[in-house]
Design an enzyme around this catalytic site. Structure first.
Site, PDB file in Angstrom:
ATOM      1  N   HIS A   1       1.905   4.442  -3.098  1.00 36.50           N
ATOM      2  CA  HIS A   1       1.801   5.949  -2.959  1.00 36.50           C
ATOM      3  C   HIS A   1       3.152   6.369  -3.631  1.00 36.50           C
ATOM      4  O   HIS A   1       3.025   7.415  -4.368  1.00 36.50           O
ATOM      5  CB  HIS A   1       1.629   6.412  -1.437  1.00 36.50           C
TER       6      HIS A   1
ATOM      7  N   HIS B   1       0.862  -1.133  -0.041  1.00 40.15           N
ATOM      8  CA  HIS B   1       0.125   0.033  -0.118  1.00 40.15           C
ATOM      9  C   HIS B   1       0.958   1.259  -0.162  1.00 40.15           C
ATOM     10  O   HIS B   1       0.670   2.241  -0.886  1.00 40.15           O
ATOM     11  CB  HIS B   1      -0.858   0.028   1.062  1.00 40.15           C
ATOM     12  N   GLU B   2       1.985   1.349   0.913  1.00 38.60           N
ATOM     13  CA  GLU B   2       2.807   2.495   1.069  1.00 38.60           C
ATOM     14  C   GLU B   2       3.622   2.455  -0.385  1.00 38.60           C
ATOM     15  O   GLU B   2       3.684   3.617  -0.912  1.00 38.60           O
ATOM     16  CB  GLU B   2       3.654   2.282   2.173  1.00 38.60           C
TER      17      GLU B   2
ATOM     18  N   GLU C   1      -6.231   6.690  -1.210  1.00 39.54           N
ATOM     19  CA  GLU C   1      -6.027   5.552  -0.544  1.00 39.54           C
ATOM     20  C   GLU C   1      -6.697   4.213  -1.015  1.00 39.54           C
ATOM     21  O   GLU C   1      -6.282   3.226  -0.478  1.00 39.54           O
ATOM     22  CB  GLU C   1      -6.868   5.905   1.166  1.00 39.54           C
TER      23      GLU C   1
END
Length: 276
Positions: A137, A133-134, A200
């Site tokens: 980004h 997930h990070e 997100e």
């Protein structure tokens, strides 16, 4: 093209933010040459980017990740970096008070920070989902629009404050300028927050795709949410709250200006069976 919705939102927000900036430059142009104004703005944004990245890591005491102590996690991080095309991203560990993680920077200069408590809370597959997930980004460069938005909001609000404070140098004038600068900052940040919430969902989707295990990320989100909302849990630091996978506790005002969508909606998109 993957995630066209995010790209469209980033483009629209970029245009709106540029309009705010252009309006500010138009007002200031009689006071200085246009090249000087543009140059000063670029220096301000670059400075905010460098300082903001450094401050976010420093605020949680970020340091090199102990790869020897967590070899499986380190290996999974390296694998995800290679698959997602962000090989130069660094992995750090920090203290955030609650299980959390955040990413700063861009492709070629990204940093992912995980809290020590997150390593204790999650299983390896769940942590892999958080790392993916990070990294999403970093891969999607969505933090760049966040940075530009915060920079433009700061510039415009500072201008409003100083114009009013200089026009009326009394305490009342300064107070009015301060209040109006906060309102202007909030108006500009509305456009940034809309992207913040949407990005997100995109990062969740990317993480599910690259790990091929959406349920693991959903379980991680449920655990992080439960611990983060415990009565004794400290709230997330404002300096990194917008960057973290968990945005912090929610009062009425924080719901209106939330940087993250509700955790229940994120889990529902990933693994609705966990909410049953």
């Amino acid at each position: 093209m993957r995630h066209p919705g995010l790209k469209v939102r980033m483009a629209v927000s970029g245009v709106v933010l540029f309009a705010f900036y252009a309006g500010l430059v138009t007002v200031l142009e009689p006071l200085a040459d246009l090249p000087i104004l543009v140059g000063l703005t670029l220096l301000f944004v670059a400075g905010q980017y460098k300082f903001g990245k450094w401050m976010a890591v420093r605020s949680v005491g970020g340091e090199e990740f102990p790869r020897e102590e967590y070899p499986e996690i380190a290996a999974e991080f390296d694998r995800l970096c290679a698959e997602m095309g962000v090989e130069d991203t660094k992995l750090l560990i920090g203290q955030m008070g609650v299980p959390n993680a955040f990413a700063v920077g861009r492709k070629g200069a990204g940093v992912v920070v995980v809290s020590d408590t997150l390593l204790e809370l999650l299983e390896t597959d769940e942590l892999a989902g958080v790392l993916a997930h990070e990294l999403a980004h970093v891969k999607n460069r969505d933090s760049i629009v966040m940075l530009l938005g915060q920079s433009v909001a700061t510039l415009v609000s500072m201008f409003v404050f100083f114009v009013i404070a200089l026009a009326d140098d009394s305490i009342v004038g300064s107070l009015i300028g301060w209040v109006l600068s906060i309102i202007v900052n909030a108006v500009v940040m509305i456009f940034v927050l809309a992207i913040s919430r949407y990005r997100e969902y995109v990062a969740d989707d990317d993480a599910a795709a690259y790990t091929d295990d959406p349920e693991a990320l959903a379980r991680a989100l449920v655990k992080i949410n439960e611990v983060g909302h415990h009565e004794q849990a400290p709230d997330v630091d404002d300096r990194v709250g917008a960057l973290c996978i968990f945005g912090g506790k929610r009062g009425l005002l924080s719901i209106l200006f939330a940087t993250h969508p509700p955790m229940e909606k994120r889990v529902a998109k990933l693994a609705p069976q966990l909410l049953g």
